[in-house]
Design a protein around this motif. Structure first.
Motif, PDB file in Angstrom:
ATOM      1  N   CYS A 208      -8.584  -3.998  -4.333  1.00 39.23           N
ATOM      2  CA  CYS A 208      -7.340  -4.127  -3.582  1.00 39.23           C
ATOM      3  C   CYS A 208      -7.588  -3.779  -2.118  1.00 39.23           C
ATOM      4  O   CYS A 208      -8.689  -3.978  -1.596  1.00 39.23           O
ATOM      5  CB  CYS A 208      -6.244  -3.256  -4.199  1.00 39.23           C
ATOM      6  N   ASN A 209      -6.607  -3.226  -1.456  1.00 42.59           N
ATOM      7  CA  ASN A 209      -6.805  -2.751  -0.081  1.00 42.59           C
ATOM      8  C   ASN A 209      -6.180  -1.378   0.037  1.00 42.59           C
ATOM      9  O   ASN A 209      -4.965  -1.227  -0.079  1.00 42.59           O
ATOM     10  CB  ASN A 209      -6.175  -3.695   0.949  1.00 42.59           C
ATOM     11  N   ALA A 210      -7.042  -0.372   0.187  1.00 41.83           N
ATOM     12  CA  ALA A 210      -6.585   0.994   0.426  1.00 41.83           C
ATOM     13  C   ALA A 210      -7.103   1.382   1.807  1.00 41.83           C
ATOM     14  O   ALA A 210      -7.726   2.417   2.012  1.00 41.83           O
ATOM     15  CB  ALA A 210      -7.105   1.926  -0.656  1.00 41.83           C
TER      16      ALA A 210
ATOM     17  N   GLY B 139      -7.905   3.326  -4.220  1.00 41.47           N
ATOM     18  CA  GLY B 139      -6.736   4.123  -3.845  1.00 41.47           C
ATOM     19  C   GLY B 139      -5.851   4.351  -5.059  1.00 41.47           C
ATOM     20  O   GLY B 139      -6.265   4.125  -6.201  1.00 41.47           O
TER      21      GLY B 139
ATOM     22  N   THR C 252      -7.270   5.263   2.877  1.00 44.87           N
ATOM     23  CA  THR C 252      -7.705   6.304   1.932  1.00 44.87           C
ATOM     24  C   THR C 252      -9.115   5.946   1.432  1.00 44.87           C
ATOM     25  O   THR C 252     -10.095   6.484   1.932  1.00 44.87           O
ATOM     26  CB  THR C 252      -6.694   6.458   0.782  1.00 44.87           C
TER      27      THR C 252
ATOM     28  N   ILE D 207       4.061   1.967   2.539  1.00 41.53           N
ATOM     29  CA  ILE D 207       5.411   1.729   2.022  1.00 41.53           C
ATOM     30  C   ILE D 207       6.284   2.968   2.310  1.00 41.53           C
ATOM     31  O   ILE D 207       7.450   2.843   2.716  1.00 41.53           O
ATOM     32  CB  ILE D 207       5.365   1.426   0.500  1.00 41.53           C
TER      33      ILE D 207
ATOM     34  N   ASN E 264      -2.822   2.231 -10.251  1.00 40.77           N
ATOM     35  CA  ASN E 264      -3.283   1.529  -9.048  1.00 40.77           C
ATOM     36  C   ASN E 264      -3.291   0.030  -9.355  1.00 40.77           C
ATOM     37  O   ASN E 264      -2.967  -0.389 -10.479  1.00 40.77           O
ATOM     38  CB  ASN E 264      -4.673   2.033  -8.632  1.00 40.77           C
ATOM     39  N   LYS E 265      -3.631  -0.752  -8.368  1.00 38.16           N
ATOM     40  CA  LYS E 265      -3.596  -2.221  -8.470  1.00 38.16           C
ATOM     41  C   LYS E 265      -4.197  -2.718  -9.779  1.00 38.16           C
ATOM     42  O   LYS E 265      -5.249  -2.231 -10.202  1.00 38.16           O
ATOM     43  CB  LYS E 265      -4.331  -2.806  -7.257  1.00 38.16           C
TER      44      LYS E 265
ATOM     45  N   ARG F 148      10.401  -1.213  -4.393  1.00 40.12           N
ATOM     46  CA  ARG F 148       9.229  -1.355  -5.286  1.00 40.12           C
ATOM     47  C   ARG F 148       9.163  -0.097  -6.143  1.00 40.12           C
ATOM     48  O   ARG F 148       9.351   1.009  -5.637  1.00 40.12           O
ATOM     49  CB  ARG F 148       7.922  -1.542  -4.493  1.00 40.12           C
TER      50      ARG F 148
ATOM     51  N   GLY G 131       0.868  -1.173   0.000  1.00 43.00           N
ATOM     52  CA  GLY G 131       0.000   0.000   0.000  1.00 43.00           C
ATOM     53  C   GLY G 131       0.910   1.230   0.000  1.00 43.00           C
ATOM     54  O   GLY G 131       1.830   1.318   0.827  1.00 43.00           O
ATOM     55  N   ALA G 132       0.652   2.154  -0.928  1.00 42.70           N
ATOM     56  CA  ALA G 132       1.602   3.248  -1.164  1.00 42.70           C
ATOM     57  C   ALA G 132       1.983   4.046   0.092  1.00 42.70           C
ATOM     58  O   ALA G 132       3.179   4.185   0.404  1.00 42.70           O
ATOM     59  CB  ALA G 132       1.072   4.159  -2.261  1.00 42.70           C
ATOM     60  N   PRO G 133       1.019   4.581   0.870  1.00 43.33           N
ATOM     61  CA  PRO G 133       1.436   5.377   2.035  1.00 43.33           C
ATOM     62  C   PRO G 133       2.166   4.549   3.100  1.00 43.33           C
ATOM     63  O   PRO G 133       3.123   5.030   3.717  1.00 43.33           O
ATOM     64  CB  PRO G 133       0.120   5.938   2.579  1.00 43.33           C
TER      65      PRO G 133
ATOM     66  N   ASP H  36      -1.429   4.362  -6.383  1.00 44.56           N
ATOM     67  CA  ASP H  36       0.003   4.227  -6.100  1.00 44.56           C
ATOM     68  C   ASP H  36       0.792   5.404  -6.637  1.00 44.56           C
ATOM     69  O   ASP H  36       1.855   5.740  -6.120  1.00 44.56           O
ATOM     70  CB  ASP H  36       0.550   2.923  -6.690  1.00 44.56           C
TER      71      ASP H  36
HETATM   72  O1  MRU Z   1       0.631  -4.192  -4.412  1.00 41.70           O
HETATM   73  P1  MRU Z   1       0.015  -3.379  -3.309  1.00 41.70           P
HETATM   74  O2  MRU Z   1      -0.820  -4.190  -2.386  1.00 41.70           O
HETATM   75  O3  MRU Z   1       1.055  -2.544  -2.602  1.00 41.70           O
HETATM   76  O4  MRU Z   1      -0.960  -2.387  -4.067  1.00 41.70           O
HETATM   77  C1  MRU Z   1      -1.681  -1.476  -3.282  1.00 41.70           C
HETATM   78  C2  MRU Z   1      -2.641  -0.669  -4.057  1.00 41.70           C
HETATM   79  O5  MRU Z   1      -2.750  -0.780  -5.266  1.00 41.70           O
HETATM   80  C3  MRU Z   1      -3.429   0.351  -3.295  1.00 41.70           C
HETATM   81  O6  MRU Z   1      -4.660   0.570  -3.902  1.00 41.70           O
HETATM   82  C4  MRU Z   1      -2.660   1.679  -3.266  1.00 41.70           C
HETATM   83  O7  MRU Z   1      -1.355   1.498  -2.831  1.00 41.70           O
HETATM   84  C5  MRU Z   1      -3.330   2.677  -2.427  1.00 41.70           C
HETATM   85  S1  MRU Z   1      -3.158   2.338  -0.720  1.00 41.70           S
HETATM   86  C6  MRU Z   1      -3.889   3.564   0.168  1.00 41.70           C
END
Ligand code: MRU
Length: 356
Positions: free
Chosen positions: A164-166, A242, A176, A54, A254-255, A92, A50-52, A244
């Motif tokens: 995905c999971n945001a 969400g 988010t 990470i 995004n995902k 990443r 998840g971007a934030p 990336d």
């Molecule tokens: O591969 P991931 O699980 O890191 O991908 C995450 C996503 O695509 C999320 O939608 C994105 O990072 C937003 S998280 C607030």
């Protein structure tokens, strides 16, 4: 502001702990991290994702590395800490929050060195740790602001599809896209969530569904390929995902599968929103075509864990992200407000109000 129930990353005396997102929901456990290389591996292997989240993890990775090196001679401290920055940056490629957080950490380090009397390594280590803590707590506050702006877009009884999971797990807390859902639910709106599985890593089935169940927010799990069918039957009221990386022109990486959902939403005139902090917007990348798209190991689509189901001998590709063109996006939900029909002029104006 209520504290997040899920603490994705936490600092413990002298080390970092992160929830191991590879094993949720079967197991809820924290892993320990002591160096930049440890954290880089955790990011690459998706212990944290998840971007934030990470970005926060990378900031703590630098704080850990400075702490680990603080008794080394200054020249060694400098060269080894630089290596820490490099290995984290390479962990990443798509989530721009990674580079954004590392830039913030480097600015602190540079400031420590730019004065007449450069700060000693142990003092630099303390300053870097404070900055990592600040990045984490700011992220939570920003997600609550995103939640407040986004909740206004959700009607009572809305059925919200997310991909995905945001959520809290993808950030320092609150989330988010799921932050918008949490805030709307907490305000009394009787909403329900449709989470798609999100193959191949199953962030929807494992993480988003888990987060919603923890808080008694109604959630229905569907396969990725059911989304079009449900939209065509009028069973989806809006889509929130969400991001990336958002390019300067509003294109969103995004995902993988997000683009498909955006096309389907447009076909069925369903509002499609992207929730993201300003730290996910990359003004240096002109359009989605320039966003680096991570290709992950084909093993991830051949099976899951120890189980393998794909036929041996087939060529496999596993792009982890796709790009949704700005024209398909109804609005970007940011901490500064909602940018409807995003384009370069409107996005740059957000930063002119003062970037965070
Ligand atoms: O591969 P991931 O699980 O890191 O991908 C995450 C996503 O695509 C999320 O939608 C994105 O990072 C937003 S998280 C607030």
């Amino acid at each position: 502001m209520t504290p997040s129930k899920v603490e994705t990353l936490r600092w413990r005396d002298d080390h970092l702990e992160m929830i191991d997102q590879r094993v949720l929901p079967a197991r809820f456990e924290y892993l320990r991290f002591d160096s930049a290389a440890d954290v880089a591996l955790g990011i690459r292997d998706m212990v944290v994702r998840g971007a934030p989240a990470i970005g926060c993890a990378a900031a703590y990775g630098i704080a850990l590395e400075a702490r680990r090196l603080r008794h080394h001679p200054p020249t060694e401290f400098i060269s080894e800490l630089n290596k820490g920055f490099d290995c984290l940056l390479q962990s990443r490629p798509t989530a721009v929050n990674l580079g954004w957080a590392l830039d913030r950490m480097r600015r602190i380090w540079n400031a420590c060195r730019s004065t007449d009397k450069a700060a000693p390594p142990h003092e630099i280590a303390e300053r870097l740790l404070s900055e990592a803590h600040a990045i984490k707590s700011e992220d939570i506050a920003i997600n609550h602001a995103i939640g407040a702006h986004g909740a206004a877009l959700i009607a009572d009884r809305a059925r919200v599809l997310t991909h995905c999971n945001a959520g809290a797990l993808a950030t320092a807390g609150h989330g988010t896209a799921l932050g918008v859902i949490r805030t709307a639910f907490a305000s009394g709106k009787r909403i329900s969530v449709i989470a798609d599985e999100t193959r191949p890593f199953l962030q929807g089935a494992r993480l988003t569904a888990w987060e919603m169940v923890q808080e008694n927010i109604p959630v229905m799990l569907i396969t990725d390929s059911s989304a079009g069918h449900m939209m065509s039957r009028g069973e989806v009221d809006l889509v929130i995902v969400g991001a990336d990386r958002v390019a300067a022109n509003g294109d969103v990486a995004n995902k993988i599968g997000t683009y498909t959902l955006a096309v389907l939403a447009a076909r069925h005139a369903i509002p499609f929103y992207v929730a993201c902090p300003l730290s996910t917007i990359d003004l240096a990348t002109a359009s989605g075509a320039q966003i680096p798209i991570e290709e992950r190991a084909p093993d991830e689509i051949a099976g899951f864990g120890d189980l393998r189901w794909a036929c041996e001998g087939a060529v496999m590709r596993n792009p982890a992200f796709d790009v949704t063109p700005a024209e398909l996006i109804g609005g970007l939900i940011t901490e500064k407000g909602v940018v409807r029909a995003p384009d370069e002029r409107k996005i740059r104006a957000l930063f002119d109000q003062g970037a965070p």
